[in-house]
Design a protein around this motif. Structure first.
Motif, mmCIF file in Angstrom:
data_model
loop_
_atom_site.group_PDB
_atom_site.id
_atom_site.type_symbol
_atom_site.label_atom_id
_atom_site.label_comp_id
_atom_site.label_asym_id
_atom_site.label_seq_id
_atom_site.Cartn_x
_atom_site.Cartn_y
_atom_site.Cartn_z
ATOM 1 N N ALA A 1 0.773 -1.231 0.000
ATOM 2 C CA ALA A 1 0.000 0.000 0.000
ATOM 3 C C ALA A 1 0.804 1.280 0.000
ATOM 4 N N PHE A 2 1.992 1.258 0.590
ATOM 5 C CA PHE A 2 2.668 2.518 0.799
ATOM 6 C C PHE A 2 3.869 2.720 -0.113
ATOM 7 N N LEU A 3 4.291 1.699 -0.784
ATOM 8 C CA LEU A 3 5.423 1.876 -1.673
ATOM 9 C C LEU A 3 4.956 2.064 -3.102
ATOM 10 N N CYS A 4 4.286 1.119 -3.633
ATOM 11 C CA CYS A 4 3.778 1.226 -4.984
ATOM 12 C C CYS A 4 3.066 -0.055 -5.331
ATOM 13 N N PRO A 5 2.328 -0.049 -6.419
ATOM 14 C CA PRO A 5 1.625 -1.256 -6.797
ATOM 15 C C PRO A 5 2.510 -2.253 -7.512
ATOM 16 N N ASN A 6 3.755 -1.916 -7.708
ATOM 17 C CA ASN A 6 4.674 -2.795 -8.410
ATOM 18 C C ASN A 6 5.702 -3.347 -7.448
ATOM 19 N N ALA A 7 6.390 -4.426 -7.883
ATOM 20 C CA ALA A 7 7.383 -5.047 -7.012
ATOM 21 C C ALA A 7 8.597 -4.144 -6.850
ATOM 22 N N CYS B 1 12.653 -3.794 -4.600
ATOM 23 C CA CYS B 1 13.675 -4.426 -3.781
ATOM 24 C C CYS B 1 14.092 -3.458 -2.693
ATOM 25 N N LYS B 2 14.326 -3.983 -1.500
ATOM 26 C CA LYS B 2 14.825 -3.169 -0.395
ATOM 27 C C LYS B 2 16.243 -2.735 -0.718
ATOM 28 N N GLU B 3 16.527 -1.426 -0.617
ATOM 29 C CA GLU B 3 17.856 -0.922 -0.894
ATOM 30 C C GLU B 3 18.762 -1.142 0.309
ATOM 31 N N ALA B 4 20.065 -1.296 0.050
ATOM 32 C CA ALA B 4 21.047 -1.468 1.110
ATOM 33 C C ALA B 4 21.553 -0.120 1.588
ATOM 34 N N LYS C 1 14.378 9.976 1.316
ATOM 35 C CA LYS C 1 13.970 8.886 2.213
ATOM 36 C C LYS C 1 13.273 7.756 1.445
ATOM 37 N N GLN C 2 13.870 7.397 0.323
ATOM 38 C CA GLN C 2 13.366 6.286 -0.470
ATOM 39 C C GLN C 2 14.246 5.073 -0.214
ATOM 40 N N ASN C 3 13.626 3.955 0.174
ATOM 41 C CA ASN C 3 14.384 2.770 0.573
ATOM 42 C C ASN C 3 14.239 1.586 -0.370
ATOM 43 N N GLY C 4 13.470 1.735 -1.434
ATOM 44 C CA GLY C 4 13.246 0.612 -2.336
ATOM 45 C C GLY C 4 13.585 0.961 -3.767
ATOM 46 N N ILE C 5 14.122 0.000 -4.494
ATOM 47 C CA ILE C 5 14.402 0.167 -5.915
ATOM 48 C C ILE C 5 13.648 -0.904 -6.699
ATOM 49 N N PRO C 6 13.324 -0.636 -7.972
ATOM 50 C CA PRO C 6 13.661 0.570 -8.724
ATOM 51 C C PRO C 6 12.865 1.777 -8.228
#
Length: 444
Positions: free
Chosen positions: A15-21, A23-26, A211-216
């Motif tokens: 719900a809070f990141l996006c509707p797509n898959a 990856c957690k960023e390091a 403060k973005q923790n996920g890629i892409p």
């Protein structure tokens, strides 16, 4: 408690990141992400200097600045390795040229969703190349790692179909018996700027600053060199078109993005409370956001989490969970997706004998049936929920009919998943019919 934490983590991703898959960023330089490390919640200062400098032994304290957000000036790019430049079409960017639009995207060779997004990024660059758009894709891995990845063959489902390329004659039939040469990721990505920045300075300027923790994760830099949009590259199309055509409403999206950031902070805090087994404080946090938060979709997700929490409380589950579910289902502000989520939670409650089948379960069924008409392409998921609810209420024939309709209406990607439950229903009813015929035969 572990199951509840998994529920919260899944809700965050959904719900809070996006509707797509994603990856957690390091947080460490290079390598794969450290999933055990919590997301940072303190804002990181944006570095003003475009030139790479060695870090001093002791850094003087600096005044903390607000996190980068929509409308913030886009930091200059200081990228070490430019591997692709769109076959000579695009310059190496340091400062953003006024009047042009840029997409700054972050990826990694180990990130499946990043790789799956590449064909779409190619399509976007080809579509907008003549309209002043330049895509710059950045990984913090070293150039040797990137080059090794680029020699790999593109996954089959990422390639364009033959019909998208050429037809050999007027009928469109390919008379050649030769198999096409395998396409590598180097060939696939050559139309846009693919880069490597191992010291992660650009990552700090964008990902950490926002403060973005996920890629892409992609950033649209507008014609005045300010951030217009932040999100998953598979969801960028509408925003990019509006920015290019000067119809984008930055202020409206700024408020929307701020609401998402607020929701993200609440979920992060909620996760910490649950890990510390502070359930009462967690419920207070949820209630506060439901009363004062800005994102309606986030409120729905938090209501579902609260319901899951109440379900785990053995002493209060029956009364509190049923009451909470009834209140949620009666909320007119719920959209079809929200109704479906709450109804599914009620179904899960019923499987644990914590739902009043004569009240809450029927209420969930009625609410879900009413929401189908306005669900659009998501209607099949509501139908699947309806079938499960009908089964729990003992109406197996209705459940079977509903699930068959859901399978028939589903896309190929979804159909196989829905078909599993249909098979279970068919087998169970067939077994019951067989047992019934056997009893009748014995009576004769």
């Amino acid at each position: 408690m572990k199951k509840l934490l998994l529920t919260v983590s899944f809700t965050l991703a959904l719900a809070f990141l996006c509707p797509n898959a994603i990856c957690k960023e390091a947080d460490t330089e290079g390598g794969k992400p450290d999933s055990a490390k919590p997301a940072k919640v303190t804002p990181t200062p944006v570095k003003p200097a475009p030139t790479k400098v060695a870090k001093a032994a002791s850094t003087p304290e600096v005044e903390e600045v607000p996190p980068m957000t929509i409308g913030s000036p886009a930091p200059s790019l200081d990228i070490e390795n430019w591997i692709h430049d769109g076959e000579g079409r695009f310059p190496k960017v340091t400062e953003f040229e006024p009047g042009k639009v840029y997409v700054v995207e972050f990826w990694a060779t180990w990130c499946g969703p990043c790789i799956a997004s590449m064909p779409h990024i190619v399509e976007l660059q080809n579509k907008y190349a003549d309209r002043g758009v330049q895509i710059v894709s950045i990984t913090r891995e070293d150039v040797e790692t990137v080059n090794a990845f680029l020699e790999r063959e593109v996954r089959q489902n990422s390639r364009q179909s033959d019909d998208d390329n050429v037809a050999d004659d007027e009928t469109g039939e390919d008379e050649s018996d030769e198999e096409p040469a395998p396409l590598t990721y180097r060939e696939l990505t050559k139309s846009y700027c693919l880069t490597s920045d191992p010291d992660a300075s650009t990552n700090d300027d964008y990902m950490k600053a926002a403060k973005q923790n996920g890629i892409p994760c992609a950033f649209i830099v507008g014609k005045d060199a300010k951030i217009e949009w932040i999100g998953h590259p598979m969801s960028i199309d509408d925003a990019l078109e509006q920015v290019v055509s000067d119809s984008w409403d930055r202020e409206v999206y700024r408020e929307e993005f701020a609401a998402k950031q607020e929701s993200r902070a609440v979920i992060t805090q909620l996760s910490k409370l649950l890990r510390s087994k502070k359930e009462d404080e967690a419920i207070e946090l949820i209630d506060d956001y439901i009363a004062n938060g800005k994102s309606e979709s986030s409120k729905t997700q938090l209501k579902s989490i609260k319901l899951s929490m109440l379900m785990t409380r053995v002493k209060t589950a029956q009364a509190a969970a049923n009451r909470a579910a009834s209140e949620m289902l009666a909320d007119d502000s719920l959209d079809a997706s929200g109704v479906n989520q709450i109804a599914w939670s009620v179904y899960e409650m019923s499987r644990q004998n914590r739902a009043n089948k004569n009240a809450v379960l029927k209420m969930a069924l009625e609410a879900t049936q009413s929401a189908v008409a306005g669900a659009g392409t998501n209607a099949v998921f509501l139908m699947d929920t309806i079938a499960h609810l009908q089964y729990q209420l003992g109406d197996r024939e209705a459940a079977l009919k509903t699930q068959r309709a859901a399978v028939e209406a589903a896309t190929p990607e979804v159909r196989s998943r829905l078909a599993k439950y249909l098979t279970e229903l068919e087998n169970e009813i067939a077994d019951e019919d067989g047992d019934s015929q056997e009893v009748d035969s014995d009576n004769e």
